[in-house]
Design a protein around this motif. Structure first.
Motif, PDB file in Angstrom:
ATOM      1  N   GLU A 229      10.097  -2.262  -9.834  1.00 18.53           N
ATOM      2  CA  GLU A 229       9.180  -2.986 -10.718  1.00 18.53           C
ATOM      3  C   GLU A 229       7.924  -2.189 -11.066  1.00 18.53           C
ATOM      4  OE1 GLU A 229       8.758  -6.944  -9.178  1.00 18.53           O
ATOM      5  OE2 GLU A 229      10.933  -7.276  -9.203  1.00 18.53           O
ATOM      6  N   PRO A 230       7.250  -1.538 -10.099  1.00 20.11           N
ATOM      7  CA  PRO A 230       6.105  -0.708 -10.480  1.00 20.11           C
ATOM      8  C   PRO A 230       6.501   0.518 -11.315  1.00 20.11           C
ATOM      9  CG  PRO A 230       6.467  -0.612  -8.102  1.00 20.11           C
ATOM     10  CD  PRO A 230       7.329  -1.698  -8.637  1.00 20.11           C
TER      11      PRO A 230
ATOM     12  N   PRO B 219      17.920   0.728  -5.725  1.00 15.81           N
ATOM     13  CA  PRO B 219      16.693  -0.026  -5.987  1.00 15.81           C
ATOM     14  C   PRO B 219      16.451  -1.184  -5.026  1.00 15.81           C
ATOM     15  CG  PRO B 219      18.379  -0.562  -7.608  1.00 15.81           C
ATOM     16  CD  PRO B 219      18.883   0.618  -6.835  1.00 15.81           C
ATOM     17  N   GLY B 220      17.515  -1.662  -4.375  1.00 16.00           N
ATOM     18  CA  GLY B 220      17.341  -2.732  -3.393  1.00 16.00           C
ATOM     19  C   GLY B 220      16.736  -3.980  -3.996  1.00 16.00           C
ATOM     20  N   LEU B 221      15.650  -4.452  -3.386  1.00 21.38           N
ATOM     21  CA  LEU B 221      14.983  -5.669  -3.854  1.00 21.38           C
ATOM     22  C   LEU B 221      13.952  -5.385  -4.940  1.00 21.38           C
ATOM     23  CD1 LEU B 221      14.540  -7.425  -0.387  1.00 21.38           C
ATOM     24  CD2 LEU B 221      16.140  -8.072  -2.208  1.00 21.38           C
TER      25      LEU B 221
ATOM     26  N   MET C  19       9.021   0.479 -13.534  1.00 19.92           N
ATOM     27  CA  MET C  19       9.258  -0.074 -14.872  1.00 19.92           C
ATOM     28  C   MET C  19       7.957  -0.375 -15.611  1.00 19.92           C
ATOM     29  SD  MET C  19      12.478  -2.617 -14.139  1.00 19.92           S
ATOM     30  CE  MET C  19      12.427  -3.295 -15.786  1.00 19.92           C
ATOM     31  N   ALA C  20       6.916  -0.699 -14.848  1.00 21.27           N
ATOM     32  CA  ALA C  20       5.622  -1.002 -15.473  1.00 21.27           C
ATOM     33  C   ALA C  20       5.034   0.227 -16.154  1.00 21.27           C
ATOM     34  CB  ALA C  20       4.649  -1.529 -14.419  1.00 21.27           C
ATOM     35  N   ARG C  21       5.473   1.407 -15.720  1.00 20.76           N
ATOM     36  CA  ARG C  21       4.915   2.649 -16.285  1.00 20.76           C
ATOM     37  C   ARG C  21       5.879   3.381 -17.213  1.00 20.76           C
ATOM     38  NH1 ARG C  21       1.071   5.774 -12.021  1.00 20.76           N
ATOM     39  NH2 ARG C  21       0.304   3.997 -10.810  1.00 20.76           N
ATOM     40  N   LEU C  22       7.167   3.022 -17.137  1.00 20.50           N
ATOM     41  CA  LEU C  22       8.179   3.725 -17.919  1.00 20.50           C
ATOM     42  C   LEU C  22       8.617   2.915 -19.135  1.00 20.50           C
ATOM     43  CD1 LEU C  22      10.459   4.818 -14.924  1.00 20.50           C
ATOM     44  CD2 LEU C  22       9.089   6.380 -16.325  1.00 20.50           C
ATOM     45  N   ASP C  23       9.074   3.627 -20.168  1.00 25.15           N
ATOM     46  CA  ASP C  23       9.686   2.929 -21.301  1.00 25.15           C
ATOM     47  C   ASP C  23      11.021   2.316 -20.874  1.00 25.15           C
ATOM     48  OD1 ASP C  23       7.593   3.740 -22.945  1.00 25.15           O
ATOM     49  OD2 ASP C  23       8.646   5.557 -23.602  1.00 25.15           O
ATOM     50  N   HIS C  24      11.747   3.057 -20.017  1.00 23.06           N
ATOM     51  CA  HIS C  24      13.067   2.604 -19.587  1.00 23.06           C
ATOM     52  C   HIS C  24      13.388   3.246 -18.248  1.00 23.06           C
ATOM     53  CE1 HIS C  24      16.929   0.670 -20.613  1.00 23.06           C
ATOM     54  NE2 HIS C  24      17.465   1.609 -19.850  1.00 23.06           N
TER      55      HIS C  24
ATOM     56  N   ASN D  23       0.823  -1.211   0.000  1.00 18.34           N
ATOM     57  CA  ASN D  23       0.000   0.000   0.000  1.00 18.34           C
ATOM     58  C   ASN D  23       0.858   1.263   0.000  1.00 18.34           C
ATOM     59  OD1 ASN D  23      -2.534  -1.325   0.045  1.00 18.34           O
ATOM     60  ND2 ASN D  23      -2.314  -1.694   2.245  1.00 18.34           N
ATOM     61  N   ILE D  24       1.952   1.244   0.775  1.00 18.58           N
ATOM     62  CA  ILE D  24       2.873   2.388   0.807  1.00 18.58           C
ATOM     63  C   ILE D  24       3.578   2.519  -0.545  1.00 18.58           C
ATOM     64  CG2 ILE D  24       5.009   3.265   1.804  1.00 18.58           C
ATOM     65  CD1 ILE D  24       2.671   3.698   3.640  1.00 18.58           C
ATOM     66  N   ILE D  25       3.983   1.377  -1.105  1.00 22.09           N
ATOM     67  CA  ILE D  25       4.652   1.404  -2.417  1.00 22.09           C
ATOM     68  C   ILE D  25       3.734   2.030  -3.456  1.00 22.09           C
ATOM     69  CG2 ILE D  25       5.552  -0.041  -4.293  1.00 22.09           C
ATOM     70  CD1 ILE D  25       6.400  -2.049  -2.021  1.00 22.09           C
ATOM     71  N   ARG D  26       2.479   1.611  -3.460  1.00 21.57           N
ATOM     72  CA  ARG D  26       1.513   2.153  -4.418  1.00 21.57           C
ATOM     73  C   ARG D  26       1.331   3.668  -4.226  1.00 21.57           C
ATOM     74  NH1 ARG D  26      -1.578  -1.827  -4.241  1.00 21.57           N
ATOM     75  NH2 ARG D  26      -2.717  -1.246  -2.359  1.00 21.57           N
ATOM     76  N   LYS D  27       1.290   4.089  -2.964  1.00 19.78           N
ATOM     77  CA  LYS D  27       1.119   5.513  -2.658  1.00 19.78           C
ATOM     78  C   LYS D  27       2.316   6.332  -3.153  1.00 19.78           C
ATOM     79  CE  LYS D  27      -0.339   8.414   1.254  1.00 19.78           C
ATOM     80  NZ  LYS D  27      -0.582   8.456   2.710  1.00 19.78           N
ATOM     81  N   ILE D  28       3.519   5.778  -2.996  1.00 21.78           N
ATOM     82  CA  ILE D  28       4.724   6.479  -3.462  1.00 21.78           C
ATOM     83  C   ILE D  28       4.733   6.595  -4.981  1.00 21.78           C
ATOM     84  CG2 ILE D  28       7.249   6.363  -3.606  1.00 21.78           C
ATOM     85  CD1 ILE D  28       7.191   4.952  -0.858  1.00 21.78           C
ATOM     86  N   ILE D  29       4.388   5.511  -5.661  1.00 18.99           N
ATOM     87  CA  ILE D  29       4.367   5.518  -7.130  1.00 18.99           C
ATOM     88  C   ILE D  29       3.343   6.539  -7.634  1.00 18.99           C
ATOM     89  CG2 ILE D  29       3.954   4.155  -9.214  1.00 18.99           C
ATOM     90  CD1 ILE D  29       6.544   3.439  -7.718  1.00 18.99           C
ATOM     91  N   GLU D  30       2.200   6.603  -6.973  1.00 21.25           N
ATOM     92  CA  GLU D  30       1.183   7.584  -7.367  1.00 21.25           C
ATOM     93  C   GLU D  30       1.687   9.008  -7.154  1.00 21.25           C
ATOM     94  OE1 GLU D  30      -1.555   7.138  -9.022  1.00 21.25           O
ATOM     95  OE2 GLU D  30      -1.181   4.975  -9.068  1.00 21.25           O
TER      96      GLU D  30
END
Length: 266
Positions: free
Chosen positions: A49-50, A42-44, A52-57, A20-27
């Motif tokens: 990964e989220p 980037p750690g683990l 990269m799901a939104r970026l070309d690179h 939930n925190i990860i999603r909030k940060i990405i938003e």
């Protein structure tokens, strides 16, 4: 990706694990496909990964060889470029050689967060924005106002170069292992170059460092090697004040006055 990785104290590793925190940060970051973005530490891959799901690179800077190996195994170089080494020594300008603005994100290691912020300031003109997770105590110092206990060298030097805002807090339980401190998210947007009016930024840093070197002493004492009574009078600054009472603009005026006196003497 398996998360069986032992966090290393020497790298200040605390891995974000709350979805939930990860999603909030990405938003909060709002990555767009064509963004030129680099993630520090980037750690683990909790944010990697989220993103990269939104970026070309995506570019990442990582120092831990085990984590680098994991990232190389998990992701194609077509989507992820891994820069191996210390973020404190990394040339972020190399990512924007073509002039495209850079977006910088990351969960910064607490033990080197302040040096990284100052290192990144050298590239501010080529940065669009930066969104970081840091120890809450550090962020409170970054955004502090004059006259408060948290206001100091870090506040002045960063506020000179950036507009900053604290977005939200992240509790210790969102990490593995859980740190002993609260974290926060901060967004930093470089101020237009025209607003950064210090004639000599190194001299500004020297003035600010001196003013806060002994917080209990007045400016008359802390700046005695840089500014005399006549200078205080000409600037309209009370030498009986402490450094924490001056806003960023006043520190810039003091530094520019000293620079002008030096030029006149020369």
């Amino acid at each position: 990706m398996s998360d069986q990785h032992l966090a290393r104290k020497r790298f200040g590793q605390n891995f974000l694990s709350d979805p939930n925190i990860i999603r909030k940060i990405i938003e909060a970051i709002r990555p767009l496909p064509g963004d030129r973005m680099v993630e520090i530490g980037p750690g683990l891959g909790a944010m990697t990964e989220p993103l990269m799901a939104r970026l070309d690179h995506l570019h990442v800077v990582e120092i831990d060889r085990d984590l680098i190996a994991r990232l190389k195994t998990a992701h194609s170089p077509d989507k992820l470029t891994i820069h191996e080494g210390d973020a404190l020594k990394f040339d972020f300008g190399s990512l924007v050689a073509d002039g495209a603005p850079l977006r910088v994100v990351g969960n910064l290691p607490y033990n080197i967060s302040t040096p990284i912020l100052f290192h990144l300031s050298a590239y501010a003109e080529r940065v669009k924005d930066m969104t970081f997770m840091l120890q809450k105590e550090v962020i409170m110092r970054m955004v502090a106002e004059p006259g408060t206990e948290e206001y100091g060298r870090l506040s002045v030097m960063l506020q000179y170069r950036y507009n900053m805002g604290r977005l939200f807090d992240v509790p210790p339980g969102a990490f593995r292992p859980a740190p002993k401190v609260m974290s926060s998210i901060v967004r930093m947007v470089p101020r237009p170059v025209a607003e950064c009016t210090a004639v000599d930024e190194a001299l500004l840093g020297k003035v600010v460092t001196a003013a806060f070197g002994q917080r209990r002493k007045t400016l008359r004492n802390t700046l005695k090697d840089l500014l005399d009574e006549a200078g205080f009078a000409e600037l309209g600054v009370d030498p009986g004040l402490r450094g924490e009472r001056l806003d960023v603009a006043t520190f810039v005026r003091i530094a520019n006055y000293i620079a002008g006196q030096g030029a006149a003497a020369a």
